[in-house]
Scaffold this active site. Sequence first.
Site, PDB file in Angstrom:
ATOM      1  N   ASP A 137      16.593  74.139   7.421  1.00 49.54           N
ATOM      2  CA  ASP A 137      16.505  75.559   7.110  1.00 49.54           C
ATOM      3  C   ASP A 137      15.964  75.768   5.683  1.00 49.54           C
ATOM      4  O   ASP A 137      16.388  76.673   4.986  1.00 49.54           O
ATOM      5  CB  ASP A 137      17.920  76.179   7.246  1.00 49.54           C
ATOM      6  CG  ASP A 137      17.882  77.687   7.322  1.00 49.54           C
ATOM      7  OD1 ASP A 137      16.830  78.233   7.662  1.00 49.54           O
ATOM      8  OD2 ASP A 137      18.914  78.316   7.020  1.00 49.54           O
ATOM      9  N   LEU A 172      19.784  73.304  13.459  1.00 49.87           N
ATOM     10  CA  LEU A 172      18.579  72.526  13.726  1.00 49.87           C
ATOM     11  C   LEU A 172      18.006  72.014  12.402  1.00 49.87           C
ATOM     12  O   LEU A 172      18.038  72.720  11.390  1.00 49.87           O
ATOM     13  CB  LEU A 172      17.533  73.394  14.429  1.00 49.87           C
ATOM     14  CG  LEU A 172      17.823  73.726  15.894  1.00 49.87           C
ATOM     15  CD1 LEU A 172      16.830  74.753  16.406  1.00 49.87           C
ATOM     16  CD2 LEU A 172      17.803  72.481  16.775  1.00 49.87           C
ATOM     17  N   CYS A 192      18.000  81.330  30.885  1.00 50.03           N
ATOM     18  CA  CYS A 192      18.688  82.614  30.682  1.00 50.03           C
ATOM     19  C   CYS A 192      18.702  83.385  32.011  1.00 50.03           C
ATOM     20  O   CYS A 192      19.629  84.145  32.287  1.00 50.03           O
ATOM     21  CB  CYS A 192      17.979  83.461  29.629  1.00 50.03           C
ATOM     22  SG  CYS A 192      18.303  82.955  27.937  1.00 50.03           S
ATOM     23  N   CYS A 195      20.377  86.981  33.044  1.00 45.08           N
ATOM     24  CA  CYS A 195      21.482  87.305  32.132  1.00 45.08           C
ATOM     25  C   CYS A 195      20.985  88.189  30.979  1.00 45.08           C
ATOM     26  O   CYS A 195      19.897  87.990  30.443  1.00 45.08           O
ATOM     27  CB  CYS A 195      22.064  86.000  31.579  1.00 45.08           C
ATOM     28  SG  CYS A 195      23.308  86.241  30.316  1.00 45.08           S
ATOM     29  N   CYS A 198      23.845  88.844  25.874  1.00 41.44           N
ATOM     30  CA  CYS A 198      23.674  88.958  24.413  1.00 41.44           C
ATOM     31  C   CYS A 198      23.040  90.295  24.045  1.00 41.44           C
ATOM     32  O   CYS A 198      23.425  90.907  23.036  1.00 41.44           O
ATOM     33  CB  CYS A 198      22.871  87.776  23.868  1.00 41.44           C
ATOM     34  SG  CYS A 198      21.269  87.536  24.636  1.00 41.44           S
ATOM     35  N   CYS A 218      19.710  93.047  12.380  1.00 39.07           N
ATOM     36  CA  CYS A 218      20.782  92.112  12.723  1.00 39.07           C
ATOM     37  C   CYS A 218      21.864  92.104  11.629  1.00 39.07           C
ATOM     38  O   CYS A 218      21.566  92.171  10.435  1.00 39.07           O
ATOM     39  CB  CYS A 218      20.145  90.732  12.884  1.00 39.07           C
ATOM     40  SG  CYS A 218      21.297  89.386  13.061  1.00 39.07           S
ATOM     41  N   SER A 220      23.584  89.688  10.566  1.00 40.23           N
ATOM     42  CA  SER A 220      23.393  88.542   9.661  1.00 40.23           C
ATOM     43  C   SER A 220      22.428  88.916   8.537  1.00 40.23           C
ATOM     44  O   SER A 220      22.630  88.536   7.379  1.00 40.23           O
ATOM     45  CB  SER A 220      22.827  87.350  10.428  1.00 40.23           C
ATOM     46  OG  SER A 220      23.762  86.919  11.367  1.00 40.23           O
ATOM     47  N   LYS A 227      19.531  92.685  -0.067  1.00 39.23           N
ATOM     48  CA  LYS A 227      20.054  92.759  -1.435  1.00 39.23           C
ATOM     49  C   LYS A 227      20.520  94.180  -1.775  1.00 39.23           C
ATOM     50  O   LYS A 227      21.375  94.372  -2.624  1.00 39.23           O
ATOM     51  CB  LYS A 227      18.987  92.313  -2.456  1.00 39.23           C
ATOM     52  CG  LYS A 227      18.489  90.888  -2.220  1.00 39.23           C
ATOM     53  CD  LYS A 227      19.553  89.822  -2.534  1.00 39.23           C
ATOM     54  CE  LYS A 227      19.136  88.452  -2.065  1.00 39.23           C
ATOM     55  NZ  LYS A 227      19.933  87.906  -0.979  1.00 39.23           N
ATOM     56  N   CYS A 248      26.279  87.227  19.685  1.00 41.75           N
ATOM     57  CA  CYS A 248      25.319  86.833  20.736  1.00 41.75           C
ATOM     58  C   CYS A 248      25.490  85.378  21.160  1.00 41.75           C
ATOM     59  O   CYS A 248      24.936  84.944  22.167  1.00 41.75           O
ATOM     60  CB  CYS A 248      23.884  87.147  20.339  1.00 41.75           C
ATOM     61  SG  CYS A 248      23.360  86.432  18.786  1.00 41.75           S
TER      62      CYS A 248
HETATM   63  S1  SF4 Z   1      23.707  85.456  26.713  1.00 42.64           S
HETATM   64 FE1  SF4 Z   1      21.567  85.709  26.099  1.00 42.64          FE
HETATM   65  S2  SF4 Z   1      20.920  83.715  25.385  1.00 42.64           S
HETATM   66 FE2  SF4 Z   1      22.776  83.399  26.614  1.00 42.64          FE
HETATM   67  S3  SF4 Z   1      22.039  83.004  28.682  1.00 42.64           S
HETATM   68 FE3  SF4 Z   1      22.455  85.182  28.528  1.00 42.64          FE
HETATM   69  S4  SF4 Z   1      20.448  86.051  27.977  1.00 42.64           S
HETATM   70 FE4  SF4 Z   1      20.328  83.849  27.533  1.00 42.64          FE
HETATM   71  S1  SF4 Z   2      24.729  89.802  18.152  1.00 42.18           S
HETATM   72 FE1  SF4 Z   2      23.197  88.344  17.362  1.00 42.18          FE
HETATM   73  S2  SF4 Z   2      21.347  89.587  17.054  1.00 42.18           S
HETATM   74 FE2  SF4 Z   2      23.076  90.996  17.270  1.00 42.18          FE
HETATM   75  S3  SF4 Z   2      23.773  91.433  15.192  1.00 42.18           S
HETATM   76 FE3  SF4 Z   2      24.985  89.704  15.931  1.00 42.18          FE
HETATM   77  S4  SF4 Z   2      23.850  87.858  15.268  1.00 42.18           S
HETATM   78 FE4  SF4 Z   2      22.446  89.610  15.119  1.00 42.18          FE
END
Ligand code: SF4
Ligand code: SF4
Length: 315
Positions: A137, A172, A192, A195, A198, A218, A220, A227, A248
């Site tokens: 990263d 990673l 996925c 689904c 998330c 987001c 994060s 800032k 997520c």
């Molecule tokens: S929760 Fe999101 S990332 Fe996970 S399988 Fe479902 S669609 Fe894919």
């Molecule tokens: S669920 Fe995932 S994309 Fe949504 S705010 Fe939280 S970290 Fe960000």
Amino acid sequence: MLLQTEEHIKIKWSQCIKEKAEALGFISCGIAKADFLEEEAPHLEAWLKNNYHGEMQYMENHFDMRLDPRLLVEEAKSVISLAYNYYQNLDRNPNSYKVAMYAQGEDYHFVVKEKVRELLDFIQEEIGEVSGRAFTDSAPILEHAWAKKAGIGWVGKNSLTLSKQKGSFFFLSELIIDLDLAYDSPIETDHCGKCTRCIDACPTEAILPNKTVNGSQCISYFTIELKDQIPIEMKGKFDDWIFGCDVCQEVCPWNRFSLPTKETRFIGHEKINQFSKKDWEEITEDVFREIFKKSPVKRTKFDGLKRNIDFVKSL
Ligand code: SF4
Ligand code: SF4
């Protein structure tokens, strides 16, 4: 015949590297040819044009380097993609604020990078004159694209790398080297399916239907990268997250297979999950230093964390 011999050597080296990676604690190791990321180029361009990176101006830099590892390491031949587990069964105080799982213990930038460097040392000792660079990263690299190419996982709708066996709670890293190796097959299937958990669960609706995360929406981003003041329209949406967000990943069905990390340095200070909201609201700089001594939370500094707590608190 000579070609076949060279192929065998590459397979032997690759195997040897993967065994060492496993011994160092990586849960996955895959290898891809260091090449231009043709498929990803238009996506990255569109993502930046849409300003999904918000104030993360550094994302605009080194556009070409992000797409071509040969611009990062001279004569680069291989990208070794590595996954390091950070999953923990956290016993969170349900009536408190939340810190993302990855940030509970020691900063992965140091813990994991040290291991990637160790892998490079091993390659140089065992194989010979190999040049390369280790990244955790820390450089303009599209890490999820490389993980997919190296067979580690597919990129989920939440834009994270997912593995059927290992979920997504892993860091990673990449090792780019000037050595030809045997390459793994990319993961072409997206598991996925239909689904949308998330997308449905994201508190700030940052995950768009076309497999794109608007980074500038987001939690994060707001709690770590931003800032300035957090925009008022986000009030009431943070779901008690004061540093990062795991939603997520928590809702992703593939994470039901996640096993706790063996890395004890990722286990955080007990206060992080035991604190009441009041404890957080009254946190002093000394306590901040004590509980986040080596944590990535230090990145936001005491004032940044206070800003986040005040923003979530005043709802
Ligand atoms: S929760 Fe999101 S990332 Fe996970 S399988 Fe479902 S669609 Fe894919
Ligand atoms: S669920 Fe995932 S994309 Fe949504 S705010 Fe939280 S970290 Fe960000």
